[in-house]
Design a protein around this motif. Structure first.
Motif, PDB file in Angstrom:
ATOM      1  N   GLN A  63       0.727  -1.230  -0.053  1.00  0.00           N
ATOM      2  CA  GLN A  63       0.115   0.219  -0.126  1.00  0.00           C
ATOM      3  C   GLN A  63       0.902   1.233   0.003  1.00  0.00           C
ATOM      4  OE1 GLN A  63      -2.214   0.415   4.014  1.00  0.00           O
ATOM      5  NE2 GLN A  63      -0.979  -1.620   4.045  1.00  0.00           N
ATOM      6  N   HIS A  64       0.489   2.248  -0.522  1.00  0.00           N
ATOM      7  CA  HIS A  64       1.178   3.600  -0.497  1.00  0.00           C
ATOM      8  C   HIS A  64       0.284   4.697  -0.441  1.00  0.00           C
ATOM      9  CE1 HIS A  64       4.371   6.238  -1.868  1.00  0.00           C
ATOM     10  NE2 HIS A  64       3.737   6.624  -2.672  1.00  0.00           N
ATOM     11  N   LEU A  65       0.431   5.476   0.444  1.00  0.00           N
ATOM     12  CA  LEU A  65      -0.661   6.685   0.785  1.00  0.00           C
ATOM     13  C   LEU A  65       0.031   7.947   0.355  1.00  0.00           C
ATOM     14  CD1 LEU A  65      -1.426   5.920   4.612  1.00  0.00           C
ATOM     15  CD2 LEU A  65      -2.831   4.866   2.504  1.00  0.00           C
ATOM     16  N   PRO A  68      -0.066  13.565   3.722  1.00  0.00           N
ATOM     17  CA  PRO A  68       0.768  13.160   5.075  1.00  0.00           C
ATOM     18  C   PRO A  68       0.330  11.934   5.309  1.00  0.00           C
ATOM     19  CG  PRO A  68      -1.104  14.921   5.723  1.00  0.00           C
ATOM     20  CD  PRO A  68      -1.039  14.919   4.124  1.00  0.00           C
ATOM     21  N   GLY A  69      -0.784  11.205   4.645  1.00  0.00           N
ATOM     22  CA  GLY A  69      -1.221   9.907   5.181  1.00  0.00           C
ATOM     23  C   GLY A  69      -2.440   9.919   6.196  1.00  0.00           C
ATOM     24  N   ILE A  70      -3.327   9.488   5.867  1.00  0.00           N
ATOM     25  CA  ILE A  70      -4.540   9.217   6.736  1.00  0.00           C
ATOM     26  C   ILE A  70      -4.503   7.843   7.498  1.00  0.00           C
ATOM     27  CG2 ILE A  70      -7.018   9.413   7.008  1.00  0.00           C
ATOM     28  CD1 ILE A  70      -5.589  12.149   6.064  1.00  0.00           C
ATOM     29  N   GLU A  71      -4.918   7.988   8.673  1.00  0.00           N
ATOM     30  CA  GLU A  71      -4.696   6.625   9.487  1.00  0.00           C
ATOM     31  C   GLU A  71      -5.740   5.721   9.316  1.00  0.00           C
ATOM     32  OE1 GLU A  71      -4.504   5.107  14.086  1.00  0.00           O
ATOM     33  OE2 GLU A  71      -2.780   6.456  13.103  1.00  0.00           O
ATOM     34  N   ARG A  72      -6.760   6.020   8.804  1.00  0.00           N
ATOM     35  CA  ARG A  72      -8.092   5.423   8.637  1.00  0.00           C
ATOM     36  C   ARG A  72      -7.915   4.735   7.375  1.00  0.00           C
ATOM     37  NH1 ARG A  72     -12.833   9.254   6.044  1.00  0.00           N
ATOM     38  NH2 ARG A  72     -11.581  10.617   4.811  1.00  0.00           N
ATOM     39  N   PRO A 274      10.783   0.541  14.134  1.00  0.00           N
ATOM     40  CA  PRO A 274       9.843   0.469  13.010  1.00  0.00           C
ATOM     41  C   PRO A 274       8.403   0.545  13.822  1.00  0.00           C
ATOM     42  CG  PRO A 274      10.790  -1.549  12.846  1.00  0.00           C
ATOM     43  CD  PRO A 274      11.583  -0.659  13.824  1.00  0.00           C
ATOM     44  N   VAL A 275       7.469   1.457  13.439  1.00  0.00           N
ATOM     45  CA  VAL A 275       6.151   1.707  14.053  1.00  0.00           C
ATOM     46  C   VAL A 275       5.223   1.631  12.748  1.00  0.00           C
ATOM     47  CG1 VAL A 275       4.839   2.545  15.741  1.00  0.00           C
ATOM     48  CG2 VAL A 275       7.175   2.753  15.802  1.00  0.00           C
ATOM     49  N   TRP A 276       4.350   0.551  12.887  1.00  0.00           N
ATOM     50  CA  TRP A 276       3.129   0.686  12.125  1.00  0.00           C
ATOM     51  C   TRP A 276       2.122   1.999  12.138  1.00  0.00           C
ATOM     52  CZ3 TRP A 276       2.124  -0.574   7.505  1.00  0.00           C
ATOM     53  CH2 TRP A 276       1.073  -0.481   6.986  1.00  0.00           C
ATOM     54  N   THR A 277       2.332   3.046  11.509  1.00  0.00           N
ATOM     55  CA  THR A 277       1.754   4.455  11.260  1.00  0.00           C
ATOM     56  C   THR A 277       1.696   4.778   9.813  1.00  0.00           C
ATOM     57  OG1 THR A 277       3.496   5.943  11.445  1.00  0.00           O
ATOM     58  CG2 THR A 277       3.133   4.942  13.486  1.00  0.00           C
ATOM     59  N   PRO A 278       0.859   5.839   9.704  1.00  0.00           N
ATOM     60  CA  PRO A 278       0.834   6.562   8.146  1.00  0.00           C
ATOM     61  C   PRO A 278       2.235   6.786   7.733  1.00  0.00           C
ATOM     62  CG  PRO A 278      -0.905   7.342   9.373  1.00  0.00           C
ATOM     63  CD  PRO A 278      -0.120   6.719  10.622  1.00  0.00           C
ATOM     64  N   LEU A 279       3.231   7.314   8.597  1.00  0.00           N
ATOM     65  CA  LEU A 279       4.542   7.747   7.906  1.00  0.00           C
ATOM     66  C   LEU A 279       5.196   6.908   6.919  1.00  0.00           C
ATOM     67  CD1 LEU A 279       6.384  10.205   8.617  1.00  0.00           C
ATOM     68  CD2 LEU A 279       7.572   8.595  10.061  1.00  0.00           C
ATOM     69  N   PRO A 281       3.920   4.208   4.854  1.00  0.00           N
ATOM     70  CA  PRO A 281       3.326   3.735   3.715  1.00  0.00           C
ATOM     71  C   PRO A 281       2.996   5.210   3.006  1.00  0.00           C
ATOM     72  CG  PRO A 281       2.064   2.740   5.616  1.00  0.00           C
ATOM     73  CD  PRO A 281       3.299   3.707   6.434  1.00  0.00           C
ATOM     74  N   ALA A 282       3.210   6.427   3.523  1.00  0.00           N
ATOM     75  CA  ALA A 282       3.151   7.575   2.746  1.00  0.00           C
ATOM     76  C   ALA A 282       4.581   7.837   2.248  1.00  0.00           C
ATOM     77  CB  ALA A 282       2.411   8.747   3.769  1.00  0.00           C
ATOM     78  N   ASP A 283       5.562   7.019   2.491  1.00  0.00           N
ATOM     79  CA  ASP A 283       6.822   7.189   1.844  1.00  0.00           C
ATOM     80  C   ASP A 283       7.199   6.153   0.882  1.00  0.00           C
ATOM     81  OD1 ASP A 283       9.571   7.511   1.879  1.00  0.00           O
ATOM     82  OD2 ASP A 283      10.269   7.005   3.719  1.00  0.00           O
ATOM     83  N   GLN A 284       7.305   4.914   1.451  1.00  0.00           N
ATOM     84  CA  GLN A 284       7.654   3.691   0.740  1.00  0.00           C
ATOM     85  C   GLN A 284       7.054   3.441  -0.421  1.00  0.00           C
ATOM     86  OE1 GLN A 284      11.025   2.790   1.326  1.00  0.00           O
ATOM     87  NE2 GLN A 284      11.506   3.814   3.277  1.00  0.00           N
ATOM     88  N   PRO A 285       7.643   2.649  -1.312  1.00  0.00           N
ATOM     89  CA  PRO A 285       6.699   2.251  -2.348  1.00  0.00           C
ATOM     90  C   PRO A 285       5.954   1.228  -2.022  1.00  0.00           C
ATOM     91  CG  PRO A 285       9.162   2.274  -3.111  1.00  0.00           C
ATOM     92  CD  PRO A 285       9.121   2.732  -1.688  1.00  0.00           C
ATOM     93  N   ALA A 286       4.774   0.828  -2.370  1.00  0.00           N
ATOM     94  CA  ALA A 286       3.862  -0.339  -1.929  1.00  0.00           C
ATOM     95  C   ALA A 286       4.345  -1.636  -1.656  1.00  0.00           C
ATOM     96  CB  ALA A 286       2.658  -0.364  -3.184  1.00  0.00           C
ATOM     97  N   GLU A 287       5.256  -2.002  -2.413  1.00  0.00           N
ATOM     98  CA  GLU A 287       5.918  -3.279  -2.295  1.00  0.00           C
ATOM     99  C   GLU A 287       6.738  -3.427  -1.270  1.00  0.00           C
ATOM    100  OE1 GLU A 287       5.042  -6.404  -3.691  1.00  0.00           O
ATOM    101  OE2 GLU A 287       3.422  -5.190  -4.509  1.00  0.00           O
ATOM    102  N   ARG A 288       7.444  -2.282  -0.961  1.00  0.00           N
ATOM    103  CA  ARG A 288       8.151  -2.358   0.255  1.00  0.00           C
ATOM    104  C   ARG A 288       7.738  -2.303   1.459  1.00  0.00           C
ATOM    105  NH1 ARG A 288      13.771  -1.216   0.090  1.00  0.00           N
ATOM    106  NH2 ARG A 288      14.514  -0.662  -2.120  1.00  0.00           N
ATOM    107  N   VAL A 289       6.245  -1.729   1.518  1.00  0.00           N
ATOM    108  CA  VAL A 289       5.746  -1.799   2.786  1.00  0.00           C
ATOM    109  C   VAL A 289       5.424  -3.394   3.448  1.00  0.00           C
ATOM    110  CG1 VAL A 289       3.457  -1.425   3.962  1.00  0.00           C
ATOM    111  CG2 VAL A 289       4.506   0.407   2.235  1.00  0.00           C
ATOM    112  N   ARG A 290       5.442  -4.198   2.515  1.00  0.00           N
ATOM    113  CA  ARG A 290       5.253  -5.747   2.920  1.00  0.00           C
ATOM    114  C   ARG A 290       6.422  -5.971   3.568  1.00  0.00           C
ATOM    115  NH1 ARG A 290       1.700  -8.716  -0.451  1.00  0.00           N
ATOM    116  NH2 ARG A 290       1.025  -7.557  -2.569  1.00  0.00           N
ATOM    117  N   GLU A 291       7.601  -5.505   3.646  1.00  0.00           N
ATOM    118  CA  GLU A 291       8.704  -5.807   4.236  1.00  0.00           C
ATOM    119  C   GLU A 291       8.942  -4.841   5.492  1.00  0.00           C
ATOM    120  OE1 GLU A 291      10.308  -8.503   3.317  1.00  0.00           O
ATOM    121  OE2 GLU A 291       8.727  -8.801   1.913  1.00  0.00           O
TER     122      GLU A 291
END
Length: 336
Positions: A63-65, A68-72, A274-279, A281-291
């Protein structure tokens, strides 16, 4: 609801940040090469299985937001309610101002501060729905919550935010500097002046302006808590400017602690991994978020609710009255 003035004031920042993000996304697409047909190196999970260990569980979807990224919009939603955490009045009668308090770590801290008896003011850039949701949870804990929309890069806004907090609650007891801008780059040549300036002015200037504005209103027993990062300790090859600012925040924490100790004001930092926040996924490419988070010792990112108790600990005089200048790592184990 935010005023027209507040909305227009943050609009330029949002546009600027999304332009930086779009330029990075474009460069990533341009540099992408076709997948090689050669054999791939075994993944960490495959290696773990071969060694007889259970692979780390991390099922984050790609996923890629938009910044600044929305938590919902995150899947899965971050966990911030800390249902097993029982408040005991550690912050009763206190008030806190939290930047970036609408989502992620800031939201989790706001909820636990309220559970411990503090009123909470939340500074956020533009994420009105997230901020309103956080307010509902703070008020659900029985405390007052003030929403303040604006850009921490602006010293006048920081003074205004502090003034509004003091007017609403009669005091300011704890400042949590948490707002941040992050955008990756493959190399230093890929970091434009606009990108570099946005990172430094948000992450360093923002912390400085808020601390300066808050200082006249803080007294003995009060505290400032800054959010650092493991990148400020170990660096990150794809986050050169962000790592620089986080290292600066750690140094700023220690220096400010020395400056304020004679007034009885404590200054500390929490250093997340690393913490699961919008920061991210609003930065990394979608595939990198998997890792994301798999490189931590625990093999997963933290949930915001796992960071928030550290902020309570540092804010509460009953817990941390003799702690100042600390840079507290909450990184899921040894790393680096």
């Amino acid at each position: 609801m935010p005023t027209r003035k507040a909305t227009s004031r943050t609009g330029a920042t949002i546009k600027r940040q999304r332009a930086i993000q779009a330029a990075t996304d474009h460069d990533e697409q341009r540099k992408t090469t076709p997948k090689s047909t050669s054999a791939k190196a075994p993944s960490k999970n495959a290696a773990a299985m071969a060694a007889g260990r259970k692979p780390a569980e991390n099922s984050l979807p790609a996923q890629h937001l938009h910044k600044p990224g929305i938590e919902r919009d995150l899947d899965p939603r971050p966990q911030f309610l800390a249902p097993s955490y029982v408040g005991s009045g550690k912050l009763a009668g206190m008030s806190a101002l939290i930047t970036g308090g609408d989502s992620g770590i800031g939201r989790a801290v706001a909820v636990l501060f309220a559970r411990e008896g503090a009123d909470v003011a939340i500074v956020y850039l533009c994420e009105d729905v997230d901020a309103e949701e956080t307010r509902d949870y703070v008020e659900g804990e029985g405390q007052r919550c003030l929403l303040i929309r604006g850009d921490v890069r602006d010293p006048a806004f920081c003074r205004e935010a502090v003034a509004k907090t003091v007017k609403a609650f009669g005091k300011l007891s704890v400042l949590v500097n948490n707002a941040a801008f992050q955008e990756h780059a493959d190399s230093i040549e890929d970091i434009t002046e606009a990108h570099f300036d946005e990172t430094l002015r948000t992450n360093l200037y923002g912390y400085f302006h808020m601390a300066k504005a808050a200082s006249p209103h803080l007294g003995s027993g009060c505290s400032i808590i800054n959010t650092g990062s493991e990148t400020g300790l170990f660096g990150s090859g794809r986050l050169l400017d962000y790592s620089m600012t986080k290292g600066g925040i750690h140094a700023f924490t220690k220096a400010l602690a020395s400056s304020m100790v004679s007034r009885g004001i404590r200054v500390n930092a929490v250093v997340p991994g690393p913490v699961w926040t919008p920061l991210n996924p609003a930065d990394q490419p979608a595939e990198r978020v998997r890792e994301f988070g798999k490189s931590s010792a625990m093999g997963r990112p933290a949930q915001p609710e796992e960071l928030a108790p550290a902020y309570v600990f540092l804010a509460a005089p009953s817990c941390a009255s003799y702690i100042s200048g600390a840079v507290l790592p909450v990184m899921g184990g040894p790393t680096g």
